[in-house]
Structures are given as structure tokens and as C-alpha cells.
Design a protein around this motif. Structure first.
Motif, mmCIF file in Angstrom:
data_model
loop_
_atom_site.group_PDB
_atom_site.id
_atom_site.type_symbol
_atom_site.label_atom_id
_atom_site.label_comp_id
_atom_site.label_asym_id
_atom_site.label_seq_id
_atom_site.Cartn_x
_atom_site.Cartn_y
_atom_site.Cartn_z
ATOM 1 N N VAL A 70 0.846 -1.196 0.000
ATOM 2 C CA VAL A 70 0.000 0.000 0.000
ATOM 3 C C VAL A 70 0.879 1.243 0.000
ATOM 4 C CG1 VAL A 70 -1.786 1.264 1.264
ATOM 5 C CG2 VAL A 70 -1.800 -1.240 1.261
ATOM 6 N N LEU A 71 0.608 2.136 -0.930
ATOM 7 C CA LEU A 71 1.301 3.420 -1.059
ATOM 8 C C LEU A 71 2.817 3.277 -0.944
ATOM 9 C CD1 LEU A 71 -1.203 5.640 0.920
ATOM 10 C CD2 LEU A 71 -0.833 5.625 -1.536
ATOM 11 N N ALA A 72 3.366 2.433 -1.795
ATOM 12 C CA ALA A 72 4.796 2.160 -1.772
ATOM 13 C C ALA A 72 5.622 3.316 -2.327
ATOM 14 C CB ALA A 72 5.095 0.894 -2.563
ATOM 15 N N GLU A 73 5.006 4.191 -3.116
ATOM 16 C CA GLU A 73 5.742 5.299 -3.727
ATOM 17 C C GLU A 73 5.219 6.635 -3.219
ATOM 18 O OE1 GLU A 73 5.760 4.854 -7.964
ATOM 19 O OE2 GLU A 73 6.251 2.731 -7.833
ATOM 20 N N ARG A 74 6.087 7.615 -3.250
ATOM 21 C CA ARG A 74 5.757 8.931 -2.696
ATOM 22 C C ARG A 74 4.707 9.691 -3.506
ATOM 23 N NH1 ARG A 74 10.060 13.843 -2.005
ATOM 24 N NH2 ARG A 74 8.580 15.336 -1.159
ATOM 25 N N ALA A 75 4.818 9.691 -4.833
ATOM 26 C CA ALA A 75 3.917 10.491 -5.670
ATOM 27 C C ALA A 75 2.443 10.093 -5.505
ATOM 28 C CB ALA A 75 4.340 10.430 -7.135
ATOM 29 N N PRO A 76 2.101 8.809 -5.527
ATOM 30 C CA PRO A 76 0.692 8.460 -5.314
ATOM 31 C C PRO A 76 0.184 8.866 -3.932
ATOM 32 C CG PRO A 76 1.853 6.629 -6.307
ATOM 33 C CD PRO A 76 2.885 7.642 -5.923
ATOM 34 N N LYS A 77 1.029 8.723 -2.918
ATOM 35 C CA LYS A 77 0.632 9.106 -1.562
ATOM 36 C C LYS A 77 0.353 10.608 -1.493
ATOM 37 C CE LYS A 77 2.780 7.363 1.941
ATOM 38 N NZ LYS A 77 3.767 7.044 2.988
ATOM 39 N N GLU A 78 1.214 11.395 -2.109
ATOM 40 C CA GLU A 78 1.009 12.848 -2.099
ATOM 41 C C GLU A 78 -0.237 13.238 -2.877
ATOM 42 O OE1 GLU A 78 4.735 14.417 -3.489
ATOM 43 O OE2 GLU A 78 5.671 14.235 -1.508
ATOM 44 N N ALA A 79 -0.481 12.582 -4.006
ATOM 45 C CA ALA A 79 -1.675 12.887 -4.801
ATOM 46 C C ALA A 79 -2.945 12.542 -4.028
ATOM 47 C CB ALA A 79 -1.638 12.122 -6.131
ATOM 48 N N LEU A 80 -2.961 11.396 -3.369
ATOM 49 C CA LEU A 80 -4.124 10.994 -2.588
ATOM 50 C C LEU A 80 -4.329 11.933 -1.396
ATOM 51 C CD1 LEU A 80 -6.419 8.978 -2.098
ATOM 52 C CD2 LEU A 80 -4.787 7.634 -0.721
ATOM 53 N N ALA A 81 -3.273 12.283 -0.726
ATOM 54 C CA ALA A 81 -3.382 13.190 0.419
ATOM 55 C C ALA A 81 -3.947 14.540 -0.011
ATOM 56 C CB ALA A 81 -2.011 13.371 1.082
ATOM 57 N N LEU A 82 -3.459 15.072 -1.105
ATOM 58 C CA LEU A 82 -3.954 16.357 -1.606
ATOM 59 C C LEU A 82 -5.435 16.259 -1.947
ATOM 60 C CD1 LEU A 82 -3.270 19.266 -2.506
ATOM 61 C CD2 LEU A 82 -2.753 18.323 -4.759
ATOM 62 N N TRP A 83 -5.830 15.202 -2.637
ATOM 63 C CA TRP A 83 -7.235 14.993 -3.000
ATOM 64 C C TRP A 83 -8.116 14.886 -1.756
ATOM 65 C CZ3 TRP A 83 -10.299 10.688 -1.978
ATOM 66 C CH2 TRP A 83 -11.549 10.661 -2.628
ATOM 67 N N ALA A 84 -7.604 14.222 -0.716
ATOM 68 C CA ALA A 84 -8.372 14.005 0.510
ATOM 69 C C ALA A 84 -8.346 15.207 1.448
ATOM 70 C CB ALA A 84 -7.837 12.779 1.246
ATOM 71 N N GLY A 85 -7.529 16.219 1.129
ATOM 72 C CA GLY A 85 -7.441 17.391 1.989
ATOM 73 C C GLY A 85 -6.623 17.143 3.242
ATOM 74 N N LEU A 86 -5.643 16.245 3.139
ATOM 75 C CA LEU A 86 -4.785 15.899 4.269
ATOM 76 C C LEU A 86 -3.328 16.126 3.899
ATOM 77 C CD1 LEU A 86 -6.365 12.414 5.105
ATOM 78 C CD2 LEU A 86 -6.834 14.585 6.268
ATOM 79 N N SER A 87 -2.505 16.323 4.906
ATOM 80 C CA SER A 87 -1.066 16.330 4.661
ATOM 81 C C SER A 87 -0.630 14.873 4.489
ATOM 82 C CB SER A 87 -0.321 16.955 5.840
ATOM 83 O OG SER A 87 -0.410 16.105 6.973
ATOM 84 N N PRO A 88 0.499 14.632 3.807
ATOM 85 C CA PRO A 88 0.983 13.258 3.704
ATOM 86 C C PRO A 88 1.198 12.612 5.080
ATOM 87 C CG PRO A 88 2.091 14.613 2.084
ATOM 88 C CD PRO A 88 1.294 15.549 2.978
ATOM 89 N N GLU A 89 1.619 13.408 6.062
ATOM 90 C CA GLU A 89 1.839 12.878 7.397
ATOM 91 C C GLU A 89 0.520 12.458 8.055
ATOM 92 O OE1 GLU A 89 4.987 15.247 5.893
ATOM 93 O OE2 GLU A 89 2.979 15.954 6.371
ATOM 94 N N ARG A 90 -0.517 13.281 7.858
ATOM 95 C CA ARG A 90 -1.830 12.949 8.425
ATOM 96 C C ARG A 90 -2.418 11.722 7.725
ATOM 97 N NH1 ARG A 90 -4.584 11.978 12.462
ATOM 98 N NH2 ARG A 90 -6.766 12.517 12.386
ATOM 99 N N LEU A 91 -2.177 11.597 6.426
ATOM 100 C CA LEU A 91 -2.618 10.415 5.698
ATOM 101 C C LEU A 91 -1.935 9.170 6.263
ATOM 102 C CD1 LEU A 91 -4.229 9.123 3.357
ATOM 103 C CD2 LEU A 91 -2.235 9.542 1.914
ATOM 104 N N ASP A 92 -0.618 9.241 6.512
ATOM 105 C CA ASP A 92 0.106 8.115 7.114
ATOM 106 C C ASP A 92 -0.499 7.744 8.463
ATOM 107 O OD1 ASP A 92 1.950 7.728 5.060
ATOM 108 O OD2 ASP A 92 3.458 9.033 5.985
ATOM 109 N N ALA A 93 -0.810 8.757 9.276
ATOM 110 C CA ALA A 93 -1.395 8.498 10.593
ATOM 111 C C ALA A 93 -2.761 7.819 10.458
ATOM 112 C CB ALA A 93 -1.514 9.807 11.381
ATOM 113 N N GLU A 94 -3.552 8.251 9.493
ATOM 114 C CA GLU A 94 -4.868 7.639 9.276
ATOM 115 C C GLU A 94 -4.736 6.200 8.806
ATOM 116 O OE1 GLU A 94 -8.278 8.064 9.704
ATOM 117 O OE2 GLU A 94 -7.298 9.411 11.090
#
Length: 135
Positions: A70-94
Motif C-alpha cells: 500500500v502506497l509504496a511510492e511517494r507520488a501516489p501518496k502525495e496525490a491521494l493526500a492532496l485529493w483528501a485534503g490531508l497532509s501526507p503525514e496525516r494520511l500516514d497516521a490515518e
């Protein structure tokens, strides 16, 4: 995911720009392994990109090891976080919070659909507030 997009674009004539509005594509595997199994093969996140679309792989299933990445690469994680209205760090915590919830279900032996559904409903109300619903 590429096969799904190929069918929709090639066989059905749907333009890439419209396909980008799907947001997610989740192909499934149904097969046998000491009984019937159902697995998510891949989770792809689609976004408009000019007249085309960008495809970000969020998760993949390794059939040989029956494991998920799950979310092995940085770019998809950042794109999903931006879409969800979260920081990448908050997405990781979730993700960690949700993984802990699922591990708890496994440890508690929750296996029936009604039991799991009730647990998920309770968990869903305690979640993070991010992107407001569309519409």
C-alpha cells in the motif's frame, strides 16, 4: 487497471478525460486457494491531466505471497493526500489508525459479515475530517 481502462476507452469509446472522473478503479481477483478467495488486485487513483488522465497505483496484491503493498511510492501518496485534503503525514497516521482497527478485528476473531459491518460503522464515525463530500 490498464485492462479496465483499455476496455472503457477502446471498446466503449470513453475519452480519457471522462475516465479520470472515475476517481478509483479496483479490479478484483476471484479464485481458489484452499477454498474460494476474493482479493483486490490493485487500487488505482485517477485524476484529470489536461485532456488525459494520471493513474496513481495506491495498492497492489502479490498473489504468490498473498500480501498487499500500500502506497509504496511517494507520488501516489502525495496525490491521494492532496485529493483528501490531508497532509501526507496525516494520511500516514490515518492509514496506521485504520490498520490498527483491522488488526484488532482479526485479534478479536470478528469474522461474520454483520459483526464486521457493525464494527466498521462504529469506526467510521470516529474518523478524521478531510475533504468535504462532493456535490
Amino acid at each position: 487497471v490498464e485492462g479496465v481502462l483499455g476496455q472503457l476507452e477502446g471498446d466503449r469509446g470513453i475519452p480519457k478525460r471522462q475516465l479520470a472522473n472515475l476517481t478509483f478503479i479496483v479490479p478484483l481477483h476471484v479464485g481458489r486457494r484452499e477454498g474460494a478467495i476474493r482479493r483486490v488486485r490493485e487500487v488505482a487513483f485517477l485524476q484529470p491531466n489536461g485532456e488525459g488522465l494520471s493513474v496513481h497505483t495506491l495498492a497492489t496484491w502479490d498473489a504468490g505471497g498473498d500480501k498487499f503493498t500500500v502506497l509504496a511510492e511517494r507520488a501516489p501518496k502525495e496525490a491521494l493526500a492532496l485529493w483528501a485534503g490531508l497532509s501526507p503525514e496525516r494520511l500516514d497516521a490515518e492509514i496506521e489508525r485504520r490498520e490498527g482497527f483491522l488488526r484488532g478485528l482479526l485479534e478479536a476473531g470478528a469474522v461474520s459479515i454483520p459483526e464486521v459491518n457493525a464494527a466498521i460503522e462504529g469506526f467510521s464515525g470516529s474518523g478524521v475530517k478531510g475533504r468535504p463530500p462532493a456535490g
